[in-house]
Design an enzyme around this catalytic site. Structure first.
Site, mmCIF file in Angstrom:
data_model
loop_
_atom_site.group_PDB
_atom_site.id
_atom_site.type_symbol
_atom_site.label_atom_id
_atom_site.label_comp_id
_atom_site.label_asym_id
_atom_site.label_seq_id
_atom_site.Cartn_x
_atom_site.Cartn_y
_atom_site.Cartn_z
ATOM 1 N N ARG A 134 36.800 36.856 43.604
ATOM 2 C CA ARG A 134 35.400 36.600 43.218
ATOM 3 C C ARG A 134 35.062 35.123 43.382
ATOM 4 O O ARG A 134 35.932 34.266 43.305
ATOM 5 C CB ARG A 134 35.140 37.047 41.794
ATOM 6 C CG ARG A 134 35.951 36.364 40.686
ATOM 7 C CD ARG A 134 35.378 35.061 40.219
ATOM 8 N NE ARG A 134 35.922 34.652 38.940
ATOM 9 C CZ ARG A 134 36.015 33.414 38.524
ATOM 10 N NH1 ARG A 134 35.653 32.418 39.309
ATOM 11 N NH2 ARG A 134 36.498 33.123 37.334
ATOM 12 N N GLU A 233 28.534 35.129 32.930
ATOM 13 C CA GLU A 233 28.786 33.706 32.616
ATOM 14 C C GLU A 233 28.020 32.794 33.580
ATOM 15 O O GLU A 233 27.360 31.841 33.177
ATOM 16 C CB GLU A 233 30.286 33.441 32.701
ATOM 17 C CG GLU A 233 30.634 31.981 32.530
ATOM 18 C CD GLU A 233 32.140 31.749 32.453
ATOM 19 O OE1 GLU A 233 32.862 32.621 31.949
ATOM 20 O OE2 GLU A 233 32.594 30.686 32.908
ATOM 21 N N ARG A 237 28.006 36.222 40.313
ATOM 22 C CA ARG A 237 29.403 36.349 40.729
ATOM 23 C C ARG A 237 29.421 37.362 41.871
ATOM 24 O O ARG A 237 28.847 38.451 41.745
ATOM 25 C CB ARG A 237 30.271 36.894 39.582
ATOM 26 C CG ARG A 237 30.510 35.915 38.434
ATOM 27 C CD ARG A 237 31.706 35.032 38.701
ATOM 28 N NE ARG A 237 31.835 33.937 37.743
ATOM 29 C CZ ARG A 237 32.609 33.953 36.670
ATOM 30 N NH1 ARG A 237 33.323 35.037 36.379
ATOM 31 N NH2 ARG A 237 32.699 32.905 35.894
ATOM 32 N N CYS A 279 31.172 26.750 33.694
ATOM 33 C CA CYS A 279 32.442 26.284 33.125
ATOM 34 C C CYS A 279 33.151 25.368 34.135
ATOM 35 O O CYS A 279 33.234 25.716 35.315
ATOM 36 C CB CYS A 279 33.316 27.496 32.800
ATOM 37 S SG CYS A 279 34.932 27.070 32.147
ATOM 38 N N THR A 281 36.136 24.968 34.759
ATOM 39 C CA THR A 281 37.313 25.582 35.399
ATOM 40 C C THR A 281 36.947 26.297 36.696
ATOM 41 O O THR A 281 37.815 26.626 37.487
ATOM 42 C CB THR A 281 37.993 26.627 34.481
ATOM 43 O OG1 THR A 281 37.065 27.690 34.244
ATOM 44 C CG2 THR A 281 38.431 26.009 33.174
ATOM 45 N N ARG A 288 38.359 32.892 42.422
ATOM 46 C CA ARG A 288 39.522 33.425 41.695
ATOM 47 C C ARG A 288 40.001 34.672 42.427
ATOM 48 O O ARG A 288 39.323 35.684 42.467
ATOM 49 C CB ARG A 288 39.183 33.763 40.242
ATOM 50 C CG ARG A 288 40.452 34.083 39.420
ATOM 51 C CD ARG A 288 40.171 34.249 37.938
ATOM 52 N NE ARG A 288 39.825 35.603 37.574
ATOM 53 C CZ ARG A 288 40.694 36.572 37.276
ATOM 54 N NH1 ARG A 288 41.990 36.354 37.304
ATOM 55 N NH2 ARG A 288 40.259 37.777 36.950
ATOM 56 N N ARG A 324 46.739 37.003 33.389
ATOM 57 C CA ARG A 324 45.793 37.543 32.393
ATOM 58 C C ARG A 324 46.179 38.985 32.122
ATOM 59 O O ARG A 324 46.918 39.582 32.892
ATOM 60 C CB ARG A 324 44.350 37.523 32.937
ATOM 61 C CG ARG A 324 43.791 36.146 33.167
ATOM 62 C CD ARG A 324 42.323 36.178 33.607
ATOM 63 N NE ARG A 324 41.801 34.827 33.754
ATOM 64 C CZ ARG A 324 40.534 34.538 34.051
ATOM 65 N NH1 ARG A 324 39.649 35.491 34.242
ATOM 66 N NH2 ARG A 324 40.136 33.293 34.169
ATOM 67 N N GLU A 329 40.227 38.221 31.131
ATOM 68 C CA GLU A 329 40.603 37.059 30.343
ATOM 69 C C GLU A 329 40.705 37.405 28.856
ATOM 70 O O GLU A 329 39.887 38.163 28.336
ATOM 71 C CB GLU A 329 39.492 36.012 30.533
ATOM 72 C CG GLU A 329 39.924 34.646 30.217
ATOM 73 C CD GLU A 329 38.828 33.646 30.617
ATOM 74 O OE1 GLU A 329 37.661 34.045 30.763
ATOM 75 O OE2 GLU A 329 39.181 32.474 30.770
#
Ligand code: ADP
Ligand code: ARG
Length: 372
Positions: A134, A233, A237, A279, A281, A288, A324, A329
């Site tokens: 993603r 988030e 995505r 975020c 990260t 990811r 994970r 997560e």
């Protein structure tokens, strides 16, 4: 109220404490978060009264990490400008997480997708259950959740739906709003790993679920191998996934979709950080790449160095991977199956992030086999 009195930040439904109250909570709390490590007294004093031009505050950025001591990171950007206004906090945390010595990011490079030198990571079909990659994207000119509101979320949703209509062939599909979806259908999509939920405490304290479920939804291609999440988030995505270990097929599909969507939408990006995300990260490539993989032995074996934790954690650290649980997560593994992905997303190109995951996973498969 998410915003502070007098700011331009929209009214919403997550409580943001006063910055001094948050600072006090962080001092008293026990946490291993990167926020605690990098928000030193000196940095705090320098930043506590600053604001972005949208009225975004330090309190909005740290609210989540100060209230959730289990945070690993604990920091979110209240809006895209936070990365420069609160630089003294974001920069060291970004360098620490992504293991880079400077906040800089290369130009996008998805590799030569017609000549990839990898294909199926598990031709036996016995070890890798599924593969997913993603990326996150933010609409240029729109705030992140603390500065957003229902109208903006609906606008972003409508613009995205228009762009999704341009997808064809294997990417063609349909959009489903969370507001009209039946509960059973939603639960089934979550159980099947396609859809997001609203149960992450960290994201909640960062205003990520404000106005839920307004403006949220999922697009999927007819074969459910390409998906788009709207206003989870991140604003967006893009996800490519399928059963088994064929990383090349997953990657090609994702890159094809990104190219079409990039022609029809404008994404927030800057030279230092790459693609901008809520975020820190996820900055940079935002990529990811994960497999659901069976590692029953590695996950039970102790660390070779004798420290507490599993050999799986030890190997993941060595290869810059992140384990994970199988429902995402902050969830647990089931039956020795883990979600393992690249941890770093910034300071390297998309294809390099993918290769970091691929090489680490191949090593993990070898070690797991040796433990037999
Ligand atoms: P992300 O930050 O990438 O969106 P999450 O950890 O929130 O990831 O997971 C989102 C969903 O994607 C979860 O349901 C998770 O189980 C699923 N998922 C992640 N990787 C895989 C994979 N390789 N195969 C199948 N589902 C996956
Ligand atoms: N804020 C959370 C924490 O510190 C999540 C960090 C990374 N994950 C994410 N979904 N952005 O643990």
């Amino acid at each position: 109220m998410c915003g502070q009195a007098g700011s331009k930040i929209a009214d919403s439904n997550e409580e943001i404490e006063d910055v001094e109250v948050l600072w006090d909570m962080l001092q008293k709390g026990e946490t291993k978060s990167l926020l605690k490590k990098h928000l030193t007294t000196e940095v705090y004093e320098k930043l506590k009264d600053k604001k972005t031009s949208l009225g975004g505050t330090l309190a909005q950025c740290i609210n989540s990490g100060c209230k959730n001591m289990h945070s690993g990171v604990g920091l979110y950007a209240c809006d895209p400008e936070a990365y420069s206004v609160f630089k003294e906090l974001f920069d060291p945390l970004i360098m620490d997480y992504h293991k880079i010595s400077k906040v800089q990011h290369p130009k996008p490079d998805f590799g030569d997708v017609d000549n990839l030198d990898f294909s199926d990571l598990d031709p036996s079909g016995e070890v890798i259950v599924s593969t997913r990659v993603r990326v996150g994207r933010s609409h240029a000119g729109y705030p992140f959740p603390p500065g957003s509101n229902e109208q903006k979320r609906r606008e972003m949703e409508a613009n995205t739906i228009k762009a999704l209509e341009k997808l064809d062939g294997e990417l063609q599909g349909k959009y489903f709003s969370l507001e009209t979806m039946k509960k059973e259908e939603e639960q089934q999509l979550v159980a099947d790993h396609f859809l997001f939920k609203d149960d992450d405490k960290c994201l909640r304290s960062a205003c990520g679920y404000n106005d839920w479920p307004a403006g949220r939804g999922i697009y999927f291609s007819n074969d459910k191998k390409f998906l788009v999440w709207i206003n989870e988030e991140d604003h967006l995505r893009f996800i490519s996934m399928q059963k088994g270990g064929n990383l090349a097929e997953v990657w090609k599909r994702l890159v094809k979709a990104i190219k079409v969507l990039e022609e029809n939408l404008t994404f927030a990006r800057d030279d230092g950080h790459g693609y901008l995300t809520f975020c820190p990260t996820n900055l940079g490539t935002t990529c990811r790449a994960s497999v659901h993989i069976k590692v029953p032995k590695l996950s039970k074996a102790p660390r070779e160095n004798g420290e507490p934790g599993s050999r799986l954690d030890e190997v993941c650290e060595k290869f810059n991977l992140q384990p994970r649980g199988i429902h995402g997560e902050h969830t647990e593994s089931v039956g020795g199956v883990y979600d393992i992905s690249n941890k770093r997303r910034m300071g390297l190109t998309e294809i390099e992030a993918l290769m970091e995951m691929k090489n680490g996973i191949l090593e993990i498969m070898t070690i797991e086999k040796e433990l037999e």
